[in-house]
Design a protein around this motif. Structure first.
Motif, PDB file in Angstrom:
ATOM      1  N   ARG A   1      63.025  50.543  36.118  1.00  0.00           N
ATOM      2  CA  ARG A   1      62.615  51.832  36.673  1.00  0.00           C
ATOM      3  C   ARG A   1      61.104  52.028  36.644  1.00  0.00           C
ATOM      4  O   ARG A   1      60.611  53.073  36.201  1.00  0.00           O
ATOM      5  CB  ARG A   1      63.299  52.994  35.946  1.00  0.00           C
ATOM      6  CG  ARG A   1      64.813  52.886  36.017  1.00  0.00           C
ATOM      7  CD  ARG A   1      65.480  54.196  35.691  1.00  0.00           C
ATOM      8  NE  ARG A   1      66.926  54.041  35.699  1.00  0.00           N
ATOM      9  CZ  ARG A   1      67.779  55.024  35.453  1.00  0.00           C
ATOM     10  NH1 ARG A   1      67.339  56.219  35.175  1.00  0.00           N
ATOM     11  NH2 ARG A   1      69.063  54.820  35.488  1.00  0.00           N
ATOM     12  N   LEU A   2      60.368  51.032  37.090  1.00  0.00           N
ATOM     13  CA  LEU A   2      58.917  51.202  37.219  1.00  0.00           C
ATOM     14  C   LEU A   2      58.642  52.055  38.452  1.00  0.00           C
ATOM     15  O   LEU A   2      59.424  52.067  39.397  1.00  0.00           O
ATOM     16  CB  LEU A   2      58.250  49.836  37.361  1.00  0.00           C
ATOM     17  CG  LEU A   2      58.530  48.862  36.216  1.00  0.00           C
ATOM     18  CD1 LEU A   2      57.799  47.553  36.454  1.00  0.00           C
ATOM     19  CD2 LEU A   2      58.134  49.463  34.874  1.00  0.00           C
ATOM     20  N   PHE A   3      57.507  52.758  38.430  1.00  0.00           N
ATOM     21  CA  PHE A   3      57.163  53.591  39.577  1.00  0.00           C
ATOM     22  C   PHE A   3      56.574  52.718  40.677  1.00  0.00           C
ATOM     23  O   PHE A   3      55.526  52.102  40.484  1.00  0.00           O
ATOM     24  CB  PHE A   3      56.176  54.674  39.168  1.00  0.00           C
ATOM     25  CG  PHE A   3      56.723  55.567  38.092  1.00  0.00           C
ATOM     26  CD1 PHE A   3      57.880  56.295  38.314  1.00  0.00           C
ATOM     27  CD2 PHE A   3      56.106  55.668  36.873  1.00  0.00           C
ATOM     28  CE1 PHE A   3      58.417  57.108  37.325  1.00  0.00           C
ATOM     29  CE2 PHE A   3      56.621  56.484  35.866  1.00  0.00           C
ATOM     30  CZ  PHE A   3      57.780  57.200  36.108  1.00  0.00           C
ATOM     31  N   PRO A   4      57.247  52.655  41.847  1.00  0.00           N
ATOM     32  CA  PRO A   4      56.819  51.700  42.870  1.00  0.00           C
ATOM     33  C   PRO A   4      55.480  52.068  43.515  1.00  0.00           C
ATOM     34  O   PRO A   4      54.859  51.226  44.136  1.00  0.00           O
ATOM     35  CB  PRO A   4      57.948  51.740  43.908  1.00  0.00           C
ATOM     36  CG  PRO A   4      58.627  53.040  43.691  1.00  0.00           C
ATOM     37  CD  PRO A   4      58.447  53.389  42.236  1.00  0.00           C
ATOM     38  N   HIS A   5      55.058  53.338  43.362  1.00  0.00           N
ATOM     39  CA  HIS A   5      53.799  53.730  44.002  1.00  0.00           C
ATOM     40  C   HIS A   5      52.611  53.519  43.076  1.00  0.00           C
ATOM     41  O   HIS A   5      51.488  53.843  43.437  1.00  0.00           O
ATOM     42  CB  HIS A   5      53.872  55.189  44.465  1.00  0.00           C
ATOM     43  CG  HIS A   5      54.114  56.173  43.349  1.00  0.00           C
ATOM     44  ND1 HIS A   5      55.237  56.142  42.561  1.00  0.00           N
ATOM     45  CD2 HIS A   5      53.376  57.200  42.887  1.00  0.00           C
ATOM     46  CE1 HIS A   5      55.186  57.111  41.667  1.00  0.00           C
ATOM     47  NE2 HIS A   5      54.063  57.768  41.837  1.00  0.00           N
TER      48      HIS A   5
ATOM     49  N   ARG B   1      55.280  50.448  28.731  1.00  0.00           N
ATOM     50  CA  ARG B   1      55.145  51.830  29.177  1.00  0.00           C
ATOM     51  C   ARG B   1      55.818  52.779  28.189  1.00  0.00           C
ATOM     52  O   ARG B   1      55.266  53.816  27.825  1.00  0.00           O
ATOM     53  CB  ARG B   1      55.788  51.970  30.571  1.00  0.00           C
ATOM     54  CG  ARG B   1      55.625  53.327  31.199  1.00  0.00           C
ATOM     55  CD  ARG B   1      56.233  53.355  32.584  1.00  0.00           C
ATOM     56  NE  ARG B   1      57.701  53.262  32.534  1.00  0.00           N
ATOM     57  CZ  ARG B   1      58.491  53.438  33.587  1.00  0.00           C
ATOM     58  NH1 ARG B   1      57.972  53.684  34.775  1.00  0.00           N
ATOM     59  NH2 ARG B   1      59.795  53.347  33.474  1.00  0.00           N
TER      60      ARG B   1
ATOM     61  N   PHE C   1      50.875  56.054  32.762  1.00  0.00           N
ATOM     62  CA  PHE C   1      51.785  57.200  32.917  1.00  0.00           C
ATOM     63  C   PHE C   1      52.391  57.562  31.570  1.00  0.00           C
ATOM     64  O   PHE C   1      52.470  58.736  31.202  1.00  0.00           O
ATOM     65  CB  PHE C   1      52.896  56.851  33.912  1.00  0.00           C
ATOM     66  CG  PHE C   1      53.668  58.035  34.421  1.00  0.00           C
ATOM     67  CD1 PHE C   1      53.411  58.563  35.664  1.00  0.00           C
ATOM     68  CD2 PHE C   1      54.671  58.622  33.654  1.00  0.00           C
ATOM     69  CE1 PHE C   1      54.116  59.654  36.140  1.00  0.00           C
ATOM     70  CE2 PHE C   1      55.386  59.725  34.124  1.00  0.00           C
ATOM     71  CZ  PHE C   1      55.096  60.235  35.370  1.00  0.00           C
ATOM     72  N   GLY C   2      52.813  56.525  30.824  1.00  0.00           N
ATOM     73  CA  GLY C   2      53.382  56.777  29.503  1.00  0.00           C
ATOM     74  C   GLY C   2      52.321  57.265  28.529  1.00  0.00           C
ATOM     75  O   GLY C   2      52.533  58.219  27.785  1.00  0.00           O
TER      76      GLY C   2
END
Lengths: 365, 226
Positions: free
Chosen positions: A88-92, A149, A101-102
């Motif tokens: 579930r990494l952020f693709p953007h 993350r 982000f974390g």
């Protein structure tokens, strides 16, 4: 969090099956949540993270995260690190921005120092990936980023939901090594969901065994491996035992390591451990055959002497599970019930156990 | 026929379409988010109401709007505060009418884009301490970017193309409500064929570019796996 516990009693439904989760787990080290698919392992993690709301209470160390209708911490108010099966990494975002982000949202006013980002990134082997997008990472790379993350968000508890299940053997081994290096540096409890006994044996000190939405039993892995009827939760073919052995020497010519197991010698493919160090072995019941006399002319080199302490065989099954005492340890063997009768196996009878395969884990002592 | 008579409707149309798109993004984004995420049983009802302008004749919408915006409707009461008699036959009235008329063209692409994001990434963001607002702005909006582009292009273009509603609630006041489509109608009625040709050909090119833009956006979005 030493001494503190992860405890709760949560009930509810997940789809069609009822959940009744009662647990009191140690607030340190790795606890494996073990059981077959659909037994509620992921539901337990999701409830702890607050992603699903069940009824009941949940306490992590000294803080109440849920208490009936009175207390409910929303997911973003819970300092968990959650590593999902599918990363579930952020693709953007790039790898670096996913990690940031974390880190950026780590609890404000939290005075505990989190892991040093540079060291963590180096430890997870992510230094060379930082500028990359996440779309083209390999499965193993994605999971390493996800672990980084989660850890950079400075969690008080780390939840790993089968982080290795989507990976092939080599990537799996690589991440397990990363985890083993990371864990001593982290002062937080880890719940590790798995349905793979070898993973559990290698990583965890404590385990909780789940089945059909309930936690059947929890305790030290050593004890549960020996005591519990794991076949019930694991499915017949992955039952086994975990044994302690001591390295006695190396056979450089054949790339083998000799181990002492309760006074008897076994050999395993070369293990980079000094003489005298302890290792933990995991021997699956299906990898152990039995013979009445020491066999000759056999390619299996690990033959252990012992005597039978129990024979379990349900009438409806072709198999029986034979428990042996081998130098003070228990060993399990899966043979057919027909073989039990043909060989005249009975409790107390001395036998030779032929071990086809041994997996080994790091020693802890 | 002067150049001003030709350019004034074009400029007014662009202003109307821009104003409408801004209003629609402000109203349509939360509405699309709700439609994409809610489990309420009202979802289908609200979704149907949003889609109704797709099927209704513009004159029906125009008729009700005329009553609502007129002196004895709520629009009239609002207008009184500003010292006017009615919102009908004003630029503000046109923006209100266009907003309703183009609503489905903005809400639908946004809803589809939000639905495609799904729970997994938003859950991951939640476990990383992102509050619901923070998740919306740092995860949902960036991932729905192609949806936003499509919504803006379609909302703009559809507003430019409207005629029936405008005629009902706006009439034909130069500089206030005389937009492109009304102007073309007017030019044809008064046998100004050259002006009608110029504006109509311009609209053909515009329409072509819009549809091309939407399909390019769609293809790009598909390529990055959104």
């Amino acid at each position: 969090m030493s001494g503190a516990r992860i405890a709760g009693a949560l009930t509810g439904r997940r789809g069609d099956f009822p959940l009744d989760l009662q647990f009191d787990l140690p607030g340190e080290g790795i606890t494996a949540i073990f059981g077959p698919s659909g037994s509620g392992k992921t539901s337990l993690l999701r409830a702890i993270a607050g992603l699903d709301r069940l009824d009941g209470w949940l306490k992590i160390g000294a803080s109440d995260w849920q208490d009936g209708a009175r207390i409910w911490r929303k997911p973003h108010q819970r300092p968990v690190g959650y590593v999902f099966q599918d990363a579930r990494l952020f693709p953007h975002l790039s790898v670096a921005d996913n990690l940031r982000f974390g880190a950026e949202r780590a609890r404000k006013g939290d005075t505990r120092s989190g892991p040093d980002p540079d060291r963590l990134i180096a430890l997870l082997g992510l230094s060379g990936l930082m500028a990359r997008g996440v779309q083209n990472l390999s499965g193993g790379e994605r999971q390493r980023v996800a672990i980084g993350r989660a850890l950079l968000s400075r969690p008080r508890i780390l939840l790993l939901d089968e982080p290795l299940s989507a990976l092939d053997g080599a990537a799996k081994d690589e991440i397990m090594s990363y985890l083993e290096d990371l864990v001593p540096a982290l002062d937080i409890p880890i719940l590790y969901v798995s349905h793979d006994l070898a993973e559990v044996a290698r990583l965890a000190q404590t385990m909780a065994v789940m089945k059909a939405g309930r936690i059947l039993q929890s305790g030290p892995v050593d004890r549960l491996f020996a005591e519990l009827d794991l076949e019930d939760a694991a499915g017949r073919f992955d039952a086994g035992v975990r044994l302690r052995a001591r390295v006695t020497g190396q056979d450089r010519a054949y790339h083998l390591t000799r181990l002492d197991l309760g006074g008897q010698q076994v050999t395993v493919p070369a293990l980079d451990r000094p003489d005298g160090s302890e290792v933990l072995l995991h021997i699956r019941a299906r990898d152990v055959s039995l013979a009445l006399a020491r066999p000759e002319g056999l390619s299996i080199r690990n033959v252990l002497e012992g005597h039978i302490t129990a024979i379990d065989g349900a009438a409806g099954s072709p198999f029986a599970e034979v428990t042996l005492a081998v130098g003070g340890s228990a060993l399990r063997s899966r043979v057919t019930r027909e073989a039990v009768d043909a060989l005249g196996l009975s409790v107390g009878k001395p036998v030779h156990a032929l071990v086809k395969s041994i997996s080994f884990e790091r020693g802890r002592d | 026929m002067s150049g001003a008579a030709l350019w004034q409707p074009v400029w007014l149309t662009v202003q109307l379409a821009l104003a409408t798109v801004v209003v629609l993004l402000i109203l349509g984004t939360p509405l699309a988010w709700w439609l994409a995420r809610t489990r309420s049983r009202w979802r289908e009802v609200v979704g149907t109401l949003v889609a109704m302008p797709l099927v209704l004749p513009p004159t029906v919408l125009g008729f009700y709007l005329l009553i609502l915006l007129g002196p004895s409707g709520p629009g009239g009461w609002v207008a009184e505060w500003f010292g006017a008699r009615s919102l009908a036959f004003t630029f503000t009235g046109l923006v209100i009418g266009s907003t309703i008329y183009s609503l489905p063209f903005v809400v639908q692409p946004l809803r589809t884009a939000f639905e495609a994001i799904g729970d997994p990434l938003l859950e991951a963001a939640a476990t990383l301490r992102a509050s619901p607002w923070n998740r919306f702005f740092t995860v949902a909006v960036p991932l729905a970017r192609p949806g936003f582009l499509t919504a803006m292009v379609l909302g703009f273009a559809h507003t430019v193309g409207e005629f029936g509603i405008i005629l009902m609630i706006g009439g034909n006041i130069p500089g206030e409500t005389r937009v492109l489509s009304v102007a073309i109608f007017d030019f044809v009625e008064t046998l100004h064929w050259r002006e009608a040709h110029l504006l109509s050909a311009g609209m053909m090119v515009f329409a072509f570019l819009v549809i091309l833009a939407v399909s390019v956006i769609g293809r790009r979005a598909g390529r990055v796996g959104l």
